[in-house]
Design a protein around this motif. Structure first.
Motif, PDB file in Angstrom:
ATOM      1  N   ALA A  15       0.826  -1.209   0.000  1.00 52.66           N
ATOM      2  CA  ALA A  15       0.000   0.000   0.000  1.00 52.66           C
ATOM      3  C   ALA A  15       0.861   1.261   0.000  1.00 52.66           C
ATOM      4  O   ALA A  15       0.546   2.253  -0.665  1.00 52.66           O
ATOM      5  CB  ALA A  15      -0.933  -0.004   1.211  1.00 52.66           C
ATOM      6  N   LEU A  16       1.961   1.219   0.728  1.00 51.29           N
ATOM      7  CA  LEU A  16       2.876   2.361   0.757  1.00 51.29           C
ATOM      8  C   LEU A  16       3.485   2.590  -0.616  1.00 51.29           C
ATOM      9  O   LEU A  16       3.634   3.740  -1.070  1.00 51.29           O
ATOM     10  CB  LEU A  16       3.971   2.112   1.803  1.00 51.29           C
ATOM     11  N   PHE A  17       3.822   1.502  -1.298  1.00 54.80           N
ATOM     12  CA  PHE A  17       4.359   1.603  -2.654  1.00 54.80           C
ATOM     13  C   PHE A  17       3.344   2.279  -3.576  1.00 54.80           C
ATOM     14  O   PHE A  17       3.687   3.159  -4.376  1.00 54.80           O
ATOM     15  CB  PHE A  17       4.693   0.195  -3.158  1.00 54.80           C
ATOM     16  N   MET A  18       2.081   1.901  -3.437  1.00 59.12           N
ATOM     17  CA  MET A  18       1.031   2.503  -4.248  1.00 59.12           C
ATOM     18  C   MET A  18       0.837   3.976  -3.893  1.00 59.12           C
ATOM     19  O   MET A  18       0.583   4.813  -4.769  1.00 59.12           O
ATOM     20  CB  MET A  18      -0.282   1.740  -4.056  1.00 59.12           C
ATOM     21  N   ALA A  19       0.958   4.303  -2.604  1.00 58.23           N
ATOM     22  CA  ALA A  19       0.786   5.694  -2.176  1.00 58.23           C
ATOM     23  C   ALA A  19       1.862   6.587  -2.784  1.00 58.23           C
ATOM     24  O   ALA A  19       1.592   7.721  -3.198  1.00 58.23           O
ATOM     25  CB  ALA A  19       0.822   5.780  -0.652  1.00 58.23           C
ATOM     26  N   ILE A  20       3.079   6.080  -2.867  1.00 53.25           N
ATOM     27  CA  ILE A  20       4.146   6.860  -3.502  1.00 53.25           C
ATOM     28  C   ILE A  20       3.830   7.073  -4.975  1.00 53.25           C
ATOM     29  O   ILE A  20       4.035   8.156  -5.528  1.00 53.25           O
ATOM     30  CB  ILE A  20       5.507   6.153  -3.347  1.00 53.25           C
ATOM     31  N   GLY A  21       3.311   6.031  -5.612  1.00 51.24           N
ATOM     32  CA  GLY A  21       2.908   6.176  -7.011  1.00 51.24           C
ATOM     33  C   GLY A  21       1.869   7.267  -7.189  1.00 51.24           C
ATOM     34  O   GLY A  21       1.927   8.049  -8.145  1.00 51.24           O
ATOM     35  N   LEU A  23       1.448   9.908  -5.149  1.00 50.19           N
ATOM     36  CA  LEU A  23       2.075  11.198  -4.887  1.00 50.19           C
ATOM     37  C   LEU A  23       2.890  11.679  -6.081  1.00 50.19           C
ATOM     38  O   LEU A  23       2.988  12.878  -6.344  1.00 50.19           O
ATOM     39  CB  LEU A  23       2.966  11.108  -3.644  1.00 50.19           C
ATOM     40  N   ILE A  24       3.450  10.737  -6.802  1.00 47.79           N
ATOM     41  CA  ILE A  24       4.274  11.114  -7.954  1.00 47.79           C
ATOM     42  C   ILE A  24       3.433  11.301  -9.202  1.00 47.79           C
ATOM     43  O   ILE A  24       3.635  12.254  -9.966  1.00 47.79           O
ATOM     44  CB  ILE A  24       5.360  10.039  -8.205  1.00 47.79           C
ATOM     45  N   GLY A  25       2.454  10.420  -9.433  1.00 49.83           N
ATOM     46  CA  GLY A  25       1.728  10.461 -10.708  1.00 49.83           C
ATOM     47  C   GLY A  25       0.231  10.421 -10.609  1.00 49.83           C
ATOM     48  O   GLY A  25      -0.434  10.065 -11.597  1.00 49.83           O
ATOM     49  N   GLY A  26      -0.350  10.725  -9.432  1.00 48.06           N
ATOM     50  CA  GLY A  26      -1.797  10.718  -9.303  1.00 48.06           C
ATOM     51  C   GLY A  26      -2.378   9.322  -9.399  1.00 48.06           C
ATOM     52  O   GLY A  26      -1.711   8.324  -9.111  1.00 48.06           O
ATOM     53  N   GLN A  27      -3.641   9.221  -9.836  1.00 52.63           N
ATOM     54  CA  GLN A  27      -4.302   7.923  -9.924  1.00 52.63           C
ATOM     55  C   GLN A  27      -3.615   7.007 -10.924  1.00 52.63           C
ATOM     56  O   GLN A  27      -3.528   5.798 -10.712  1.00 52.63           O
ATOM     57  CB  GLN A  27      -5.773   8.119 -10.309  1.00 52.63           C
ATOM     58  N   THR A  28      -3.139   7.585 -12.026  1.00 43.14           N
ATOM     59  CA  THR A  28      -2.405   6.772 -13.001  1.00 43.14           C
ATOM     60  C   THR A  28      -1.142   6.203 -12.381  1.00 43.14           C
ATOM     61  O   THR A  28      -0.815   5.021 -12.557  1.00 43.14           O
ATOM     62  CB  THR A  28      -2.039   7.615 -14.237  1.00 43.14           C
ATOM     63  N   GLY A  29      -0.430   7.048 -11.616  1.00 40.13           N
ATOM     64  CA  GLY A  29       0.783   6.581 -10.943  1.00 40.13           C
ATOM     65  C   GLY A  29       0.489   5.495  -9.925  1.00 40.13           C
ATOM     66  O   GLY A  29       1.254   4.539  -9.791  1.00 40.13           O
ATOM     67  N   MET A  30      -0.643   5.626  -9.209  1.00 39.19           N
ATOM     68  CA  MET A  30      -1.015   4.610  -8.225  1.00 39.19           C
ATOM     69  C   MET A  30      -1.325   3.280  -8.908  1.00 39.19           C
ATOM     70  O   MET A  30      -0.925   2.213  -8.430  1.00 39.19           O
ATOM     71  CB  MET A  30      -2.223   5.074  -7.416  1.00 39.19           C
ATOM     72  N   LEU A  31      -2.028   3.336 -10.045  1.00 39.82           N
ATOM     73  CA  LEU A  31      -2.348   2.112 -10.774  1.00 39.82           C
ATOM     74  C   LEU A  31      -1.079   1.443 -11.289  1.00 39.82           C
ATOM     75  O   LEU A  31      -0.919   0.218 -11.185  1.00 39.82           O
ATOM     76  CB  LEU A  31      -3.280   2.437 -11.943  1.00 39.82           C
ATOM     77  N   ILE A  32      -0.171   2.257 -11.825  1.00 38.35           N
ATOM     78  CA  ILE A  32       1.101   1.701 -12.320  1.00 38.35           C
ATOM     79  C   ILE A  32       1.873   1.072 -11.167  1.00 38.35           C
ATOM     80  O   ILE A  32       2.436  -0.023 -11.291  1.00 38.35           O
ATOM     81  CB  ILE A  32       1.932   2.800 -13.009  1.00 38.35           C
ATOM     82  N   ALA A  33       1.894   1.766 -10.010  1.00 39.29           N
ATOM     83  CA  ALA A  33       2.605   1.238  -8.846  1.00 39.29           C
ATOM     84  C   ALA A  33       1.981  -0.079  -8.383  1.00 39.29           C
ATOM     85  O   ALA A  33       2.691  -1.010  -7.990  1.00 39.29           O
ATOM     86  CB  ALA A  33       2.590   2.259  -7.710  1.00 39.29           C
ATOM     87  N   PHE A  34       0.641  -0.163  -8.434  1.00 43.10           N
ATOM     88  CA  PHE A  34      -0.043  -1.400  -8.040  1.00 43.10           C
ATOM     89  C   PHE A  34       0.362  -2.553  -8.959  1.00 43.10           C
ATOM     90  O   PHE A  34       0.653  -3.670  -8.499  1.00 43.10           O
ATOM     91  CB  PHE A  34      -1.556  -1.194  -8.085  1.00 43.10           C
ATOM     92  N   LEU A  35       0.392  -2.287 -10.257  1.00 43.00           N
ATOM     93  CA  LEU A  35       0.776  -3.334 -11.210  1.00 43.00           C
ATOM     94  C   LEU A  35       2.234  -3.745 -11.018  1.00 43.00           C
ATOM     95  O   LEU A  35       2.578  -4.927 -11.078  1.00 43.00           O
ATOM     96  CB  LEU A  35       0.544  -2.837 -12.639  1.00 43.00           C
ATOM     97  N   ILE A  36       3.089  -2.742 -10.762  1.00 44.07           N
ATOM     98  CA  ILE A  36       4.503  -3.042 -10.529  1.00 44.07           C
ATOM     99  C   ILE A  36       4.669  -3.870  -9.260  1.00 44.07           C
ATOM    100  O   ILE A  36       5.432  -4.845  -9.220  1.00 44.07           O
ATOM    101  CB  ILE A  36       5.326  -1.745 -10.433  1.00 44.07           C
ATOM    102  N   ALA A  37       3.939  -3.488  -8.185  1.00 41.20           N
ATOM    103  CA  ALA A  37       4.036  -4.220  -6.924  1.00 41.20           C
ATOM    104  C   ALA A  37       3.596  -5.666  -7.101  1.00 41.20           C
ATOM    105  O   ALA A  37       4.233  -6.593  -6.580  1.00 41.20           O
ATOM    106  CB  ALA A  37       3.191  -3.531  -5.856  1.00 41.20           C
ATOM    107  N   GLY A  38       2.483  -5.870  -7.855  1.00 38.76           N
ATOM    108  CA  GLY A  38       2.039  -7.236  -8.106  1.00 38.76           C
ATOM    109  C   GLY A  38       3.067  -8.034  -8.886  1.00 38.76           C
ATOM    110  O   GLY A  38       3.363  -9.188  -8.556  1.00 38.76           O
TER     111      GLY A  38
END
Length: 326
Positions: A15-21, A23-38
């Motif tokens: 979740a922290l990884f997604m939160a950084i995404g 903060l850096i790129g908004g909802q798109t960044g959070m989605l990318i971070a979620f996919l990367i984390a998975g």
């Protein structure tokens, strides 16, 4: 309950990884971070052991190249009812060790050349019993995935520092500062919570595996003292992997000490002394040097002495309580 709490902490890291995404790129960044984390979790499940061993400069040995070390691991694994893990040497003067692998059938233990040169064979057995306890409790996968995600959080935070925060957010500068400063700190705290709970359990189970908790207590005291004096360059370059070691391998210089993930050594020793008392072993742990594993007494770590067979006249390592081979 302990396993459930660990799973919650791993979820918190994701979740922290997604939160950084975000903060850096908004909802798109959070989605990318979620996919990367998975993707990272899947990759870490299958490849984290190889990645960690490569990062730490570990080299595999066998019964021919390191017969006494291999014999110690084999006897302890049999006593713990575990498959024989792969055995590695880390080329560093710092005495230390770690275990890795996604399950007991695909596990590895790594001991440093410094550990084998400085410690007695009994102390080496205590340390390796602790590492085999991590394997038996399946801590190795959890801790390695945590190290992988925590390292990625630091890299993502650095990425945010260079490329700025979410420009759709009016607090872009604040978001970037949070990503760069707060996120790695939070990741370190979560790693500490995961590692601390697992280390105490591995100490106790390791004492049962070798049936001499004071061997491990003595080794912890000596490793703690040496780790602050002898640098481990591989660990310094990959600080997020520090939690895998039995004692924090980092020198504590600069900001790397934020990844100090281990319980207080004095508390661990006290618990082992109490365990030994309950088992009827009342001899106090001592830092007295007995006999190192043959092949490591002379020469520096990494120079290759472990590739030599023991000197003639040396007997294989034998310790009565857990040497039950027929």
């Amino acid at each position: 309950m302990n396993f459930f709490r660990t799973m919650l902490l791993l979820a918190a890291l994701t979740a922290l990884f997604m939160a950084i995404g975000f903060l850096i790129g908004g909802q798109t960044g959070m989605l990318i971070a979620f996919l990367i984390a998975g993707g990272m979790n899947i990759f870490a499940y299958w490849n984290s052991d190889k990645m960690v061993l490569a990062q730490q400069g570990a080299e595999e040995v066998d019964e021919r190249t390191a017969p006494e070390l291999y014999s110690i691991v084999r006897q302890l694994a049999a006593n713990a009812s575990l498959p024989m893990p792969k055995v590695y040497i880390i080329h560093t003067d710092q005495p230390n060790a770690f275990a890795t692998g996604r399950n007991p059938q695909n596990a590895a233990v790594a001991a440093s050349a410094g550990l084998l040169r400085i410690m007695s064979k009994e102390e080496v057995a205590g340390v390796l019993a602790h590492e085999l306890a991590h394997i038996k409790n399946r801590d190795t996968l959890i801790m390695t995935i945590a190290a992988t995600i925590a390292g990625a959080i630091s890299m993502l935070a650095n990425f945010g520092m260079f490329f700025g925060g979410n420009r759709d957010n009016n607090g872009g500068i604040i978001s970037t500062l949070l990503a760069v400063i707060v996120a790695p700190l939070a990741a370190a705290v979560i790693q500490m919570a995961i590692s601390r709970s697992r280390e105490y359990v591995a100490d106790k189970d390791g004492g049962e595996i070798c049936q001499r908790p004071l061997w491990l207590a003595s080794a912890l005291q000596k490793i703690e003292q040496a780790a602050h004096q002898i640098p481990n360059q591989q660990a310094e370059r990959n600080p997020a992997s520090a939690q895998l070691y039995i004692i924090n391998p980092l020198s504590g210089q600069g900001m790397d000490n934020l990844f100090s993930t281990h319980p207080n050594t004095a508390n661990r020793v006290a618990a082992l002394v109490e365990q030994a008392r309950q088992m009827g072993d009342t001899q106090e742990p001592t830092a007295a040097h007995m006999s190192p594993v043959p092949g490591f007494e002379d020469g520096a770590a990494g120079s290759g002495p472990w590739q030599q067979r023991p000197r003639s006249g040396r007997r294989p390592f034998q310790v009565g309580p857990w040497n039950r081979s027929s």
